[in-house]
Design an enzyme around this catalytic site. Structure first.
Site, PDB file in Angstrom:
ATOM      1  N   SER A 139     -28.938 -43.410   7.239  1.00 27.66           N
ATOM      2  CA  SER A 139     -28.080 -43.981   6.186  1.00 27.66           C
ATOM      3  C   SER A 139     -27.259 -45.096   6.790  1.00 27.66           C
ATOM      4  CB  SER A 139     -27.136 -42.902   5.644  1.00 27.66           C
ATOM      5  OG  SER A 139     -26.063 -43.497   4.943  1.00 27.66           O
ATOM      6  N   TYR A 152     -21.291 -36.178   6.865  1.00 29.01           N
ATOM      7  CA  TYR A 152     -22.567 -36.808   6.480  1.00 29.01           C
ATOM      8  C   TYR A 152     -22.873 -37.987   7.408  1.00 29.01           C
ATOM      9  CZ  TYR A 152     -25.879 -39.388   3.502  1.00 29.01           C
ATOM     10  OH  TYR A 152     -26.979 -40.056   3.015  1.00 29.01           O
ATOM     11  N   LYS A 156     -25.950 -38.482  10.153  1.00 28.38           N
ATOM     12  CA  LYS A 156     -26.903 -39.589  10.056  1.00 28.38           C
ATOM     13  C   LYS A 156     -26.893 -40.462  11.313  1.00 28.38           C
ATOM     14  CE  LYS A 156     -28.601 -38.733   5.965  1.00 28.38           C
ATOM     15  NZ  LYS A 156     -30.035 -38.465   5.783  1.00 28.38           N
TER      16      LYS A 156
END
Ligand code: NAI
Length: 253
Positions: A139, A152, A156
């Protein structure tokens, strides 16, 4: 046909970006194993994509589930050429609001799932004469992490380090397996729609997300699928251990 007769597993392929990658790969001649926790969605897509595609219920964070998935894929097709690690979850939280339990569950799917996927794919592909390609979906938050997705973005970013380590390991052991990542900007999939649905002012929230992308729009799943296709195909035969941002310039801004 850039993936003619290639056998590909795509995790998280029942929805959003993974589903679009599956469609794109089938257009290019691949036979796709649609692996997702959501077996209803996976089965529906397999039906849409037709002969050669199969759906499997799969939990990327579960080691036994990986063993079963690889065994079933090899039983059906005798080899594995491509793995796209696309399954992921995003649950918002900053360093003060993310419990350790939530942190661990995000890491377990987004990083643990990719780790297990790479480990099992390397085992399956290393005896494949033509080698193989692994594509990990990271991401743009790996490169520039908004504080509201701390766990998150951390997961990533670790996927990028894992990608490099797998790539160099395979190259130095002459396994003919390449491993790369795609770092998408925001795309309006169910993952992002769900966030907007919980926002008191979704229109303003969406405009704020768009404004972080210099090209002035969100990514489409097709934008991401095209990059995954390049990394999965022989067109990228000299590319390994790297990441392609597909983010409308977000990481550069
Ligand atoms: P989505 O929520 O539409 O699809 C994710 C899929 O993963 C779902 O079908 C879900 O059932 C599956 N999944 C979740 N946990 C799983 C598990 N433990 N085992 C197997 N399958 C599981 O999300 P979207 O947007 O398509 O995201 C796909 C990937 O792209 C994710 O890794 C996400 O982090 C990444 N990404 C998405 C962006 C976006 O803006 N949509 C931006 C950057 C990266």
């Amino acid at each position: 046909m850039r993936l003619q007769n290639k056998i590909a597993i795509i995790t998280g392929a029942a929805s959003g970006i993974g589903a679009e990658i599956a469609r794109r790969f089938v257009q290019e001649g691949a036979k796709v194993v649609i692996a997702d926790l959501n077996i209803e969605g996976a089965t529906q897509l397999a039906g849409e994509l037709g002969e050669g595609c199969m759906a499997r219920k799969h939990d990327v964070s579960d080691e036994a589930s990986w063993k079963a998935l690889i065994t079933e894929t090899l039983a059906a097709h005798s080899r594995l050429d491509v793995l796209v690690n696309c399954a992921g979850i995003m649950i918002p939280g900053d360093i003060e609001t993310t419990s350790f339990e939530l942190f661990n569950s995000i890491m377990s799917v987004n990083l643990g799932g990719v780790f297990l996927g790479c480990q099992n794919a390397v085992e399956a592909m290393k005896t494949n004469e033509e080698g193989g390609a692994i594509v990990n979906i990271s991401s743009t938050s790996a490169l520039r992490c908004p504080t509201w997705v701390t766990a998150y973005g951390t997961s990533k970013a670790a996927v990028l380090t894992l990608t490099r380590a797998v790539a160099v390991h395979c190259a130095t052991n002459e396994y003919k397996i390449r491993c790369n990542a795609v770092a998408p900007g925001a795309a309006l999939t169910p993952m992002v729609q769900n966030l907007l649905d919980h926002d008191p002012d979704p229109e303003t929230a969406l405009a704020a997300i768009v404004s972080q992308h210099p090209l002035g729009r969100l990514a489409t799943p097709a934008d991401v699928a095209n990059a995954a296709l390049y990394l999965a195909s022989d067109e990228s035969s000299y590319v390994t251990g790297t990441v392609i941002p597909v983010d409308g310039g977000a990481a550069a801004a």
